[in-house]
Design a protein around this motif. Structure first.
Motif, short mmCIF file in Angstrom:
data_model
loop_
_atom_site.label_atom_id
_atom_site.label_comp_id
_atom_site.label_asym_id
_atom_site.label_seq_id
_atom_site.Cartn_x
_atom_site.Cartn_y
_atom_site.Cartn_z
N LEU A 23 0.83 -1.21 0.00
CA LEU A 23 0.00 0.00 0.00
C LEU A 23 0.86 1.26 0.00
O LEU A 23 0.55 2.23 -0.69
N LEU A 24 1.94 1.27 0.76
CA LEU A 24 2.86 2.42 0.78
C LEU A 24 3.51 2.62 -0.59
O LEU A 24 3.66 3.75 -1.05
N LEU A 25 3.92 1.52 -1.22
CA LEU A 25 4.50 1.63 -2.56
C LEU A 25 3.49 2.16 -3.57
O LEU A 25 3.82 2.96 -4.44
N LEU A 26 2.25 1.72 -3.46
CA LEU A 26 1.20 2.19 -4.35
C LEU A 26 0.95 3.69 -4.14
O LEU A 26 0.83 4.45 -5.11
N ALA A 33 3.68 9.52 -10.08
CA ALA A 33 3.19 9.39 -11.45
C ALA A 33 1.68 9.48 -11.58
O ALA A 33 1.14 9.25 -12.65
N GLY A 34 0.97 9.87 -10.53
CA GLY A 34 -0.48 9.96 -10.59
C GLY A 34 -0.96 11.19 -11.34
O GLY A 34 -0.16 12.01 -11.81
N SER A 36 -2.20 13.88 -10.29
CA SER A 36 -1.78 15.14 -9.66
C SER A 36 -0.42 14.98 -9.00
O SER A 36 -0.09 15.70 -8.06
N GLY A 37 0.38 14.08 -9.52
CA GLY A 37 1.69 13.81 -8.96
C GLY A 37 2.77 14.73 -9.49
O GLY A 37 2.51 15.71 -10.20
N LEU A 38 3.98 14.42 -9.13
CA LEU A 38 5.12 15.27 -9.49
C LEU A 38 5.34 15.33 -11.00
O LEU A 38 5.70 16.38 -11.53
N LEU A 39 5.14 14.23 -11.69
CA LEU A 39 5.36 14.22 -13.14
C LEU A 39 4.30 15.05 -13.88
O LEU A 39 4.58 15.62 -14.93
N ALA A 40 3.10 15.12 -13.34
CA ALA A 40 2.03 15.87 -13.99
C ALA A 40 2.08 17.35 -13.63
O ALA A 40 1.37 18.16 -14.23
N TRP A 41 2.90 17.74 -12.69
CA TRP A 41 2.95 19.12 -12.22
C TRP A 41 3.34 20.10 -13.35
O TRP A 41 2.73 21.14 -13.51
N GLY A 42 4.36 19.76 -14.12
CA GLY A 42 4.79 20.63 -15.21
C GLY A 42 3.72 20.80 -16.27
O GLY A 42 3.50 21.89 -16.78
N GLU A 43 3.05 19.71 -16.61
CA GLU A 43 1.97 19.77 -17.59
C GLU A 43 0.82 20.63 -17.08
O GLU A 43 0.24 21.42 -17.82
N ASN A 44 0.50 20.49 -15.80
CA ASN A 44 -0.57 21.31 -15.22
C ASN A 44 -0.20 22.79 -15.23
O ASN A 44 -1.05 23.64 -15.48
N GLN A 45 1.06 23.12 -14.98
CA GLN A 45 1.51 24.50 -15.01
C GLN A 45 1.39 25.07 -16.43
O GLN A 45 0.98 26.21 -16.63
N ARG A 46 1.77 24.28 -17.44
CA ARG A 46 1.68 24.72 -18.82
C ARG A 46 0.22 24.96 -19.22
O ARG A 46 -0.11 25.96 -19.86
N LEU A 47 -0.67 24.06 -18.83
CA LEU A 47 -2.09 24.21 -19.12
C LEU A 47 -2.67 25.44 -18.42
O LEU A 47 -3.50 26.16 -18.99
#
Length: 104
Positions: A23-26, A33-34, A36-47
């Protein structure tokens, strides 16, 4: 009999430790990578920046339309705008105007 009891206790212990670890790993995976996770942060800022720009353009367009509506108010129509609309929409010209047809 003792080995059977030890086997089930070992399996139960591994499940008790493994399930929270899974559960912690999930949760960590979603944090990185979710949607609203760290990887999506840049894309959200651009949008967000693109939508802010679009909002400013739409507000300018709204202000221009509001100005035209105010100029066409029934109690005080702007004569210049009324003449412009007549000429462009109805192809109306005054007698003292000359019309030049340009070839396409």
């Amino acid at each position: 009999m003792r080995t059977m009891h030890r086997d089930t206790s070992i399996i139960r212990e591994r499940l008790v430790q493994g399930l929270p670890l899974a559960l912690l790993l999930l949760m960590g995976g979603f944090a990185v990578a979710g949607p609203s996770g760290l990887l999506a942060w840049g894309e959200n800022q651009r949008l967000l920046e693109a939508r802010k720009l679009s909002l400013v353009q739409l507000q300018d367009q709204r202000d221009q339309l509001r100005n035209r509506v105010n100029l066409l108010a029934p109690d005080h129509v702007d004569p210049d705008l009324a003449g412009e609309l007549l000429r462009s929409n109805l192809n109306v010209a005054r007698p003292d105007e000359k019309v030049l047809l340009l070839p396409h």
